[in-house]
Design an enzyme around this catalytic site. Structure first.
Site, mmCIF file in Angstrom:
data_model
loop_
_atom_site.group_PDB
_atom_site.id
_atom_site.type_symbol
_atom_site.label_atom_id
_atom_site.label_comp_id
_atom_site.label_asym_id
_atom_site.label_seq_id
_atom_site.Cartn_x
_atom_site.Cartn_y
_atom_site.Cartn_z
ATOM 1 N N HIS A 164 -38.277 3.336 -4.812
ATOM 2 C CA HIS A 164 -39.025 3.899 -3.795
ATOM 3 C C HIS A 164 -38.253 5.061 -3.043
ATOM 4 O O HIS A 164 -36.860 5.065 -3.062
ATOM 5 C CB HIS A 164 -39.227 2.750 -2.623
ATOM 6 C CG HIS A 164 -39.876 3.281 -1.255
ATOM 7 N ND1 HIS A 164 -40.873 3.981 -1.084
ATOM 8 C CD2 HIS A 164 -39.413 3.115 -0.192
ATOM 9 C CE1 HIS A 164 -40.852 4.558 0.069
ATOM 10 N NE2 HIS A 164 -40.294 4.170 0.780
ATOM 11 N N ASN A 177 -40.946 10.795 2.031
ATOM 12 C CA ASN A 177 -41.254 9.359 1.801
ATOM 13 C C ASN A 177 -42.894 9.382 1.872
ATOM 14 O O ASN A 177 -43.306 9.454 2.750
ATOM 15 C CB ASN A 177 -40.519 8.625 2.697
ATOM 16 C CG ASN A 177 -40.864 7.022 2.658
ATOM 17 O OD1 ASN A 177 -41.803 6.725 2.151
ATOM 18 N ND2 ASN A 177 -40.001 6.311 3.495
ATOM 19 N N CYS A 225 -44.278 0.268 2.432
ATOM 20 C CA CYS A 225 -43.458 0.936 1.353
ATOM 21 C C CYS A 225 -43.462 0.283 0.357
ATOM 22 O O CYS A 225 -43.207 0.799 -0.963
ATOM 23 C CB CYS A 225 -42.280 1.545 1.779
ATOM 24 S SG CYS A 225 -42.428 2.933 3.010
HETATM 25 O O1 UT7 Z 1 -39.536 3.558 3.535
HETATM 26 C C1 UT7 Z 1 -39.086 2.679 4.404
HETATM 27 C C2 UT7 Z 1 -37.665 2.360 4.464
HETATM 28 N N1 UT7 Z 1 -37.258 3.434 5.369
HETATM 29 C C3 UT7 Z 1 -36.015 3.585 5.030
HETATM 30 O O2 UT7 Z 1 -35.453 3.167 4.173
HETATM 31 C C4 UT7 Z 1 -35.180 4.313 6.118
HETATM 32 C C5 UT7 Z 1 -33.800 3.915 6.412
HETATM 33 N N2 UT7 Z 1 -33.268 4.627 7.206
HETATM 34 C C6 UT7 Z 1 -32.613 5.916 7.036
HETATM 35 O O3 UT7 Z 1 -33.001 6.584 6.164
HETATM 36 C C7 UT7 Z 1 -31.838 6.812 8.079
HETATM 37 O O4 UT7 Z 1 -31.487 5.734 9.066
HETATM 38 C C8 UT7 Z 1 -32.368 8.111 8.746
HETATM 39 C C9 UT7 Z 1 -32.547 9.070 7.708
HETATM 40 C C10 UT7 Z 1 -33.815 7.475 9.196
HETATM 41 C C11 UT7 Z 1 -31.466 8.428 9.964
HETATM 42 O O5 UT7 Z 1 -30.309 8.780 9.443
HETATM 43 P P1 UT7 Z 1 -29.039 8.161 10.306
HETATM 44 O O6 UT7 Z 1 -27.693 8.549 9.509
HETATM 45 O O7 UT7 Z 1 -29.088 6.590 10.301
HETATM 46 O O8 UT7 Z 1 -29.263 8.699 11.738
HETATM 47 P P2 UT7 Z 1 -29.362 8.294 13.038
HETATM 48 O O9 UT7 Z 1 -30.790 7.474 13.316
HETATM 49 O O10 UT7 Z 1 -28.251 6.934 13.435
HETATM 50 O O11 UT7 Z 1 -29.438 9.465 14.119
HETATM 51 C C12 UT7 Z 1 -27.890 10.248 13.925
HETATM 52 C C13 UT7 Z 1 -28.042 11.362 15.091
HETATM 53 C C14 UT7 Z 1 -28.883 10.892 16.404
HETATM 54 O O12 UT7 Z 1 -28.196 11.828 17.338
HETATM 55 P P3 UT7 Z 1 -26.896 11.231 18.389
HETATM 56 O O13 UT7 Z 1 -27.390 9.911 19.014
HETATM 57 O O14 UT7 Z 1 -25.963 10.750 17.322
HETATM 58 O O15 UT7 Z 1 -26.547 12.358 19.105
HETATM 59 C C15 UT7 Z 1 -30.227 11.321 16.512
HETATM 60 O O16 UT7 Z 1 -30.779 11.596 17.686
HETATM 61 O O17 UT7 Z 1 -29.004 12.202 14.479
HETATM 62 C C16 UT7 Z 1 -30.040 12.733 15.452
HETATM 63 N N3 UT7 Z 1 -31.297 12.865 14.830
HETATM 64 C C17 UT7 Z 1 -31.853 14.069 14.312
HETATM 65 N N4 UT7 Z 1 -31.055 15.205 14.550
HETATM 66 C C18 UT7 Z 1 -31.930 16.197 14.027
HETATM 67 C C19 UT7 Z 1 -32.366 12.042 14.315
HETATM 68 N N5 UT7 Z 1 -33.150 12.453 13.723
HETATM 69 C C20 UT7 Z 1 -33.117 13.712 13.806
HETATM 70 C C21 UT7 Z 1 -33.649 15.077 13.013
HETATM 71 N N6 UT7 Z 1 -32.836 16.390 13.198
HETATM 72 N N7 UT7 Z 1 -34.676 15.068 12.398
#
Ligand code: UT7
Length: 323
Positions: free
Chosen positions: A250, A280, A114
């Protein structure tokens, strides 16, 4: 020599897919509200079957050349930032050269995930300052839809396809009036390679690897590293937060973008946001946002524009440009 951003261009595949459509179409256990609240993403574009990174990139390049009023004969070099090249070789840059009907100069691809567009701007600036090229196309082009695990809701909802480009024109510093690329500040730390990677060979024309991401881990690095890179770039040019005209970040997550705006003391109206409509698009996200904000008149001649990105590697960096 100074590298002026003479033109910008973007291209998005025709098909736009909303969060609801994606959930229904791919049968994912997700919702529009989860995606929108956590990321700000509402839809993304998906390339048509057979449409590759060079197809998208060539269209963005033509738009950038048209805005610059430049003919293809002005292009000495083509730099393509991509994680989804058409194939291992020829370079997607040279495929694009062929599609544009250019038969001179040189071209190569650059892989920094990215952060690729910021890296490529830094390299292009160096080529121009050292007199190795005068007209340089810098293109970010991605077909992430082909390197996603469509059963992994934690990654597949986050990305989209698209391409953006700028045409850089070298002018003598005394004629540049302070405009052009000011400096690029590039960083990498391979210790964090596994928190965001592709687990096999990749390509926009068929590959075997898919994106794996520990999203929360990447998130932790993002704002701190990005803010440090921007402050480093400002300090190198004797500038401060109050000098920033526009932040063109980005586009990975609206929460990261908003946090960066706060760190830089910029109101959200001075931040270009496309993540809601593009998701993204990796190396394409900054040039796509630039193309939008120069065409709709937000970015004006003389504005100081800050670009920053973080991605797989980890790689990150910031570039300052005076338009
Ligand atoms: O471009 C390169 C750089 N990349 C980035 O900058 C990405 C940086 N990271 C992020 O933007 C965030 O971490 C995400 C958007 C990817 C995820 O958000 P989060 O608030 O960190 O969520 P998480 O991964 O901790 O997941 C929270 C919950 C989990 O469920 P439990 O374990 O709490 O029951 C996941 O399984 O959300 C669940 N989950 C979803 N639920 C519905 C993960 N993806 C989804 C989804 N729909 N698509």
């Amino acid at each position: 020599m100074r590298a002026l951003i003479a033109g910008t261009g973007g291209y998005l595949p025709a098909r736009s897919v909303s969060n609801d459509e994606l959930a229904a179409w791919k049968g994912l256990d997700t919702t529009d509200s989860w995606i929108a609240e956590r990321t700000g993403i509402r839809c993304r574009h998906i390339a048509a079957e057979g449409e590759t990174a060079s197809d998208l990139g060539a269209r963005a390049a033509l738009a950038a050349l048209a805005q610059a009023g430049a003919g293809v004969e002005e292009v000495d070099a083509i730099l393509v930032a991509t994680s989804t090249p058409d194939s291992a070789f020829p370079a997607t840059a040279v495929r694009i050269q062929g599609k544009l009907g250019i038969t001179r100069g040189f071209g190569f691809d650059l892989a920094a995930a990215c952060t690729g567009f910021v890296y490529a701007l830094g390299v292009a600036d160096a080529l121009i300052r050292t007199g190795q090229a005068r007209g340089v196309l810098v293109i970010g082009t991605e077909v992430y839809s082909r390197i996603l695990d469509w059963t992994d809701r934690g990654t597949c909802v986050l990305f989209g396809d698209g391409a953006g480009a700028v045409f850089l024109r070298g002018v003598a510093a005394e004629h540049a009036g302070g405009r052009g690329l000011l400096s690029s500040h590039l960083h990498a730390d391979g210790r964090f390679g596994d928190i965001l990677h592709v687990d096999g060979g990749a390509g926009s024309n068929g590959g075997t690897g898919v994106v794996r991401m520990a999203g929360r881990e990447v998130f932790k690095h993002a704002v701190t590293k990005l803010a440090a890179a921007v402050d480093e770039a400002l300090a190198a040019n004797g500038l401060g937060h109050a000098d920033i005209g526009w932040l063109v970040p980005h586009q990975a997550n609206l929460r990261i973008i908003e946090a960066m705006g706060k760190k830089l003391h910029l109101p959200l109206e001075r931040v270009v946001v496309t993540v809601d409509r593009h998701a993204n698009t990796s190396a394409a996200s900054i040039p796509l946002a630039l193309a939008e904000a120069t065409r709709d008149g937000r970015i004006q001649r003389g504005d100081l524009v800050v670009m920053e990105a973080i991605g797989g590697g980890l790689t990150w960096g910031a570039t300052l440009a005076r338009f």
